[in-house]
Scaffold this active site. Structure first.
Site, PDB file in Angstrom:
ATOM      1  N   TYR A 138      14.473 -25.976 -26.064  1.00 35.49           N
ATOM      2  CA  TYR A 138      15.894 -25.625 -25.915  1.00 35.49           C
ATOM      3  C   TYR A 138      16.472 -26.128 -24.592  1.00 35.49           C
ATOM      4  O   TYR A 138      17.689 -26.232 -24.450  1.00 35.49           O
ATOM      5  CB  TYR A 138      16.100 -24.104 -26.000  1.00 35.49           C
ATOM      6  CG  TYR A 138      15.856 -23.531 -27.386  1.00 35.49           C
ATOM      7  CD1 TYR A 138      15.532 -24.348 -28.462  1.00 35.49           C
ATOM      8  CD2 TYR A 138      15.959 -22.174 -27.618  1.00 35.49           C
ATOM      9  CE1 TYR A 138      15.305 -23.824 -29.721  1.00 35.49           C
ATOM     10  CE2 TYR A 138      15.736 -21.639 -28.876  1.00 35.49           C
ATOM     11  CZ  TYR A 138      15.404 -22.469 -29.926  1.00 35.49           C
ATOM     12  OH  TYR A 138      15.176 -21.935 -31.173  1.00 35.49           O
ATOM     13  N   LYS A 188       1.165 -24.074 -31.839  1.00 35.16           N
ATOM     14  CA  LYS A 188       0.987 -25.090 -32.884  1.00 35.16           C
ATOM     15  C   LYS A 188       0.095 -26.170 -32.267  1.00 35.16           C
ATOM     16  O   LYS A 188       0.443 -27.353 -32.223  1.00 35.16           O
ATOM     17  CB  LYS A 188       2.370 -25.625 -33.295  1.00 35.16           C
ATOM     18  CG  LYS A 188       2.388 -26.554 -34.475  1.00 35.16           C
ATOM     19  CD  LYS A 188       2.112 -25.870 -35.800  1.00 35.16           C
ATOM     20  CE  LYS A 188       2.104 -26.904 -36.922  1.00 35.16           C
ATOM     21  NZ  LYS A 188       1.581 -26.369 -38.180  1.00 35.16           N
ATOM     22  N   ASP A 220       2.905 -21.453 -38.230  1.00 32.93           N
ATOM     23  CA  ASP A 220       3.207 -21.402 -39.670  1.00 32.93           C
ATOM     24  C   ASP A 220       2.461 -20.241 -40.327  1.00 32.93           C
ATOM     25  O   ASP A 220       3.024 -19.514 -41.165  1.00 32.93           O
ATOM     26  CB  ASP A 220       2.896 -22.740 -40.351  1.00 32.93           C
ATOM     27  CG  ASP A 220       1.615 -23.388 -39.843  1.00 32.93           C
ATOM     28  OD1 ASP A 220       1.072 -22.929 -38.819  1.00 32.93           O
ATOM     29  OD2 ASP A 220       1.139 -24.349 -40.472  1.00 32.93           O
ATOM     30  N   ASP A 244      12.127 -17.427 -31.114  1.00 29.59           N
ATOM     31  CA  ASP A 244      13.475 -17.259 -31.660  1.00 29.59           C
ATOM     32  C   ASP A 244      13.371 -16.941 -33.152  1.00 29.59           C
ATOM     33  O   ASP A 244      13.957 -15.973 -33.660  1.00 29.59           O
ATOM     34  CB  ASP A 244      14.243 -18.583 -31.438  1.00 29.59           C
ATOM     35  CG  ASP A 244      15.714 -18.473 -31.765  1.00 29.59           C
ATOM     36  OD1 ASP A 244      16.164 -17.378 -32.109  1.00 29.59           O
ATOM     37  OD2 ASP A 244      16.412 -19.506 -31.677  1.00 29.59           O
ATOM     38  N   ASP A 248      13.351 -12.926 -35.078  1.00 29.76           N
ATOM     39  CA  ASP A 248      14.355 -12.583 -36.094  1.00 29.76           C
ATOM     40  C   ASP A 248      13.673 -12.170 -37.396  1.00 29.76           C
ATOM     41  O   ASP A 248      14.093 -11.228 -38.063  1.00 29.76           O
ATOM     42  CB  ASP A 248      15.278 -13.781 -36.366  1.00 29.76           C
ATOM     43  CG  ASP A 248      16.547 -13.710 -35.523  1.00 29.76           C
ATOM     44  OD1 ASP A 248      16.545 -12.974 -34.517  1.00 29.76           O
ATOM     45  OD2 ASP A 248      17.534 -14.378 -35.872  1.00 29.76           O
TER      46      ASP A 248
END
Ligand code: NAD
Length: 355
Positions: A138, A188, A220, A244, A248
């Site tokens: 980001y 990852k 994943d 992020d 959620d």
């Protein structure tokens, strides 16, 4: 304890009023609290021409903790980007160097039917996601959309330094120590070198926390496990982008956005505490909002910024008692419960705290 509180926009002032009543009770019981109101978001644009005006910057920097309700609304969506309420939010997070975002996803047994998953899978769920908030793809450079050989190319950079990883890992290990001493780090590493470094550094930091059981999971798989068997997790730590998405996902397991608090901390545990939801313009000014995420954010402030676990637990116990007594605002209402307004929910929490 010096608190800067920012009611913000929409339902913000209504839910903040209930959190302030909680602080009043604690103050009456002898906890020394100094508090000052500041402007943030649309309210600040209207009054001072900036979503994070200088007066608020001074207050927030001088405070030991910041309580924020919510900002934003359609009235300000037409403004140029630097004046939008959300810029105030990003501005204060950056200004205070709030790099650690803590989001609990707790499903109170009384609200088990609010989840989209079967009650037996989520009942009793209590996860804390620790998300790095100021680094990763980001913020990484270079970034942008450029023309290369006549074709547009989009580019972002995933980047973490070992210091950034080390400090968020420490926050997560410390948080795990306050809970059931289990930490799952999500990365990852099978394809991304940045997250190989993430895993290596988290393992290094774990040497200082032999009492915390560390595990690792690829992102994943973590996304899948969160909906398959979420109760296997206690504390999870991950980078900005994975966090992020996963936070959620985890918060929605509880099905009730009006119940979810959050904390964003700096290196000295100074923090900003706010509900996960927004300013809910559709119900603003109607005394319908659920104030519990705001009140639970206040509990997190005592736990993380003031290291006062007893007061945090006292507030959370009052909230649980109110839910157990069957009171519900509209967002969590179901048959055989009693629908109450925002201020009535506040009344009930205050009455429980007084007991
Ligand atoms: P929202 O979270 O404000 O509302 C989504 C839905 O949930 C609405 O139906 C709303 O009524 C309901 N809801 C939210 N909080 C509730 C509560 N405490 N009690 C009962 N119901 C509640 O999200 P949105 O509608 O996408 O955004 C509205 C505004 O809020 C936008 O301007 C957005 O930019 C802003 N926003 C701010 C923050 C923040 O301040 N941290 C976060 C998200 C969105």
């Amino acid at each position: 304890m010096k608190i800067c509180y920012l009611p913000g926009d929409g339902i913000g002032p209504e839910i903040m009023a209930q959190a302030l009543r909680v602080l009043d009770i604690l103050a009456a019981d002898g906890i020394k609290i100094e508090r000052e109101e500041g402007l943030l978001g649309g309210a600040a644009v209207d009054a001072a021409g900036s979503p994070y005006p200088e007066s608020t910057q001074k207050l927030a920097r001088a405070a030991d903790a910041v309580l924020l309700a919510a900002v934003g609304g359609p009235k300000w969506d037409v403004l140029e980007r630097p004046l939008r309420p959300e810029r105030g939010l990003l501005g204060i997070r950056k200004d205070l160097n709030l790099f650690a975002n803590l989001r609990p996803a707790i499903l109170y047994p009384e609200l088990a039917n609010a989840s989209s998953l079967k009650p037996e899978i989520v009942s009793g769920l209590d996860i804390l996601i620790v998300r790095e908030l100021t680094g990763d793809i980001y913020f990484g450079e270079p970034r942008g959309i450029a023309l290369e050989n006549g074709k547009r190319v989009g580019r972002n950079t995933m980047i973490y330094s070992e210091d950034e990883i080390r400090r968020i890992a420490r926050v997560a290990f410390e948080a795990a120590r306050k809970r059931s001493r289990k930490l799952c780090s999500v990365d990852k590493m099978n394809v991304l070198e940045t997250t190989q470094l993430w895993r290596d550094v988290v393992i290094e930091v774990s040497a200082d926390y032999p009492d915390v059981e560390l595990s690792h999971m690829l992102v994943d798989n973590a996304a899948m496990q969160l909906v398959r068997a979420p109760k296997q997790f206690d504390v999870m730590v991950t980078g900005n982008m994975f966090g992020d998405i996963l936070s959620d996902e985890a918060s929605m397991l509880t099905g009730s956005i009006g119940m979810l608090p959050s904390a964003s901390l700096d290196e000295k545990n100074k923090g900003m505490f706010e509900p996960c939801h927004g300013s809910a313009p559709d119900i603003a000014g109607k005394n319908l909002a659920n104030p519990l995420a705001m009140i639970l954010s206040t509990a997190m402030m005592f736990r993380y910024s003031f290291a006062d676990e007893a007061t945090a637990a006292r507030i959370e116990t009052a909230v649980k008692a109110v839910l157990a007594s069957g009171l519900r605002t509209g967002d969590i209402y179901e048959a055989d419960t009693r629908r109450v307004s925002c201020s009535e929910m506040g009344d009930a929490v205050v009455a429980n705290l007084k007991r």
